[in-house]
Motif scaffolding. Structure first.
Motif, short mmCIF file in Angstrom:
data_model
loop_
_atom_site.label_atom_id
_atom_site.label_comp_id
_atom_site.label_asym_id
_atom_site.label_seq_id
_atom_site.Cartn_x
_atom_site.Cartn_y
_atom_site.Cartn_z
N SER A 160 4.45 15.79 1.16
CA SER A 160 5.39 14.96 0.40
C SER A 160 4.77 13.59 0.18
CB SER A 160 6.73 14.85 1.13
OG SER A 160 6.55 14.18 2.35
N ILE A 161 5.30 12.87 -0.81
CA ILE A 161 4.75 11.57 -1.16
C ILE A 161 5.90 10.61 -1.46
CG2 ILE A 161 4.46 12.24 -3.58
CD1 ILE A 161 1.93 10.47 -3.62
N SER A 162 5.77 9.39 -0.98
CA SER A 162 6.82 8.38 -1.20
C SER A 162 6.74 7.83 -2.62
CB SER A 162 6.65 7.24 -0.19
OG SER A 162 5.48 6.50 -0.52
N GLN A 163 7.79 7.12 -3.02
CA GLN A 163 7.79 6.51 -4.35
C GLN A 163 6.73 5.42 -4.46
OE1 GLN A 163 11.83 5.25 -5.12
NE2 GLN A 163 12.45 7.29 -5.80
N ILE A 164 6.53 4.67 -3.40
CA ILE A 164 5.49 3.62 -3.42
C ILE A 164 4.11 4.25 -3.57
CG2 ILE A 164 4.34 1.86 -2.02
CD1 ILE A 164 7.12 1.10 -0.94
N GLY A 173 4.24 2.43 4.86
CA GLY A 173 3.37 2.99 5.90
C GLY A 173 2.17 3.74 5.36
N THR A 174 2.07 3.91 4.06
CA THR A 174 0.91 4.55 3.45
C THR A 174 -0.32 3.67 3.68
OG1 THR A 174 2.27 5.60 1.75
CG2 THR A 174 -0.10 5.41 1.29
N VAL A 175 -1.41 4.29 4.10
CA VAL A 175 -2.63 3.54 4.40
C VAL A 175 -3.62 3.73 3.25
CG1 VAL A 175 -4.56 3.28 6.01
CG2 VAL A 175 -2.28 3.86 6.87
N HIS A 204 -15.22 5.26 -2.86
CA HIS A 204 -14.13 6.24 -2.84
C HIS A 204 -12.88 5.54 -2.30
CE1 HIS A 204 -17.68 8.75 -2.85
NE2 HIS A 204 -16.96 9.85 -2.94
N ILE A 205 -11.72 5.95 -2.79
CA ILE A 205 -10.46 5.43 -2.27
C ILE A 205 -9.57 6.61 -1.90
CG2 ILE A 205 -9.45 5.19 -4.58
CD1 ILE A 205 -7.99 2.65 -3.35
N PHE A 206 -8.89 6.48 -0.77
CA PHE A 206 -7.99 7.53 -0.29
C PHE A 206 -6.67 6.91 0.11
CE2 PHE A 206 -12.24 9.19 0.50
CZ PHE A 206 -12.14 10.48 0.02
N LEU A 207 -5.60 7.68 -0.03
CA LEU A 207 -4.29 7.31 0.47
C LEU A 207 -3.95 8.27 1.59
CD1 LEU A 207 -2.21 6.81 -2.81
CD2 LEU A 207 -3.58 5.14 -1.59
N ALA A 208 -3.48 7.71 2.71
CA ALA A 208 -3.06 8.54 3.85
C ALA A 208 -1.61 8.22 4.16
CB ALA A 208 -3.94 8.23 5.05
N LYS A 244 -2.37 12.11 6.95
CA LYS A 244 -2.64 13.25 6.06
C LYS A 244 -2.94 12.69 4.68
CE LYS A 244 0.14 16.56 8.59
NZ LYS A 244 1.27 17.48 8.55
N MET A 245 -3.86 13.32 3.98
CA MET A 245 -4.31 12.81 2.70
C MET A 245 -3.28 13.01 1.60
SD MET A 245 -7.91 13.63 0.84
CE MET A 245 -7.69 14.23 -0.82
N LEU A 246 -3.02 11.93 0.87
CA LEU A 246 -2.13 11.97 -0.29
C LEU A 246 -2.92 11.97 -1.59
CD1 LEU A 246 0.39 9.22 0.88
CD2 LEU A 246 0.86 11.66 0.71
N PHE A 247 -4.03 11.24 -1.60
CA PHE A 247 -4.83 11.09 -2.82
C PHE A 247 -6.25 10.74 -2.42
CE2 PHE A 247 -6.83 8.25 -5.91
CZ PHE A 247 -6.69 8.97 -7.08
N GLY A 248 -7.20 11.20 -3.23
CA GLY A 248 -8.59 10.82 -3.05
C GLY A 248 -9.28 10.75 -4.39
#
Length: 172
Positions: A81-85, A119-121, A133-137, A142-146
């Motif tokens: 799942s992914i938050s709105q932010i 809280g997304t890193v 490279h940029i990633f969202l955790a 857990k990975m949201l985007f890369g």
């Protein structure tokens, strides 16, 4: 050094590199490795047509090498799942010129640079070729985007990171 010796060294080096990449691709597609050494020798002999004993004199794939290959191919755990932010951040990032989907294996190499309100890193990894490279955790790492951009588009990625940092962190 004579041209024949140089040519021989280049051929041996090229063949070795091709075999290593072949092994990497082969190992990536295996679901389980019962006897890793047997698998590699079989692959080299049957698929790459490398004669048995080809590497005996000057090349042995050590357990450390096998472990490195497996680690290199380990994919990240993906969030469900992914938050709105985080969705807003993904939208900003996918609109950066040159943004390309990154392989999840680089996720664990990325270092946190800041945390969003939810809280997304935001994590960054720069590979040996100096590609950013940029990633969202998520909060459970857990990975949201890369994604990554080439050298020419790094400035745009840096601007997007600054925009995200100033508009979506808890200090904003």
């Amino acid at each position: 050094m004579s041209n024949q010796i140089v040519a021989r060294i280049i051929r041996r080096f090229t063949k070795t590199i091709l075999c290593i990449f072949g092994v990497i691709l082969y190992l990536k597609n295996l679901s389980s490795l019962v006897n890793k050494k047997l698998v590699i020798n079989t692959y080299l002999n049957e698929v790459m047509k490398v004669p048995l004993g080809f590497f005996e004199e000057d090349f042995r794939l050590s357990q450390k090498g096998i472990d490195w290959l497996e680690e290199w191919n380990t994919e990240a755990e993906i969030a469900t799942s992914i938050s709105q932010i985080a969705q807003k951040v993904v939208e900003i990032l996918v609109n950066v010129p040159g943004m390309t989907q990154a392989h999840s294996r680089d996720f664990r190499r990325a270092r946190p640079i800041f945390t969003l309100k939810d809280g997304t890193v935001i994590k960054v990894f720069i590979n040996p070729a100096n590609v950013k490279h940029i990633f969202l955790a998520d909060s459970n790492n857990k990975m949201l985007f890369g994604g990554y951009v080439g050298w020419i588009d790094t400035k745009g990625l840096n601007q997007a990171i600054e925009k995200i940092k100033h508009s979506l962190t808890s200090t904003s």
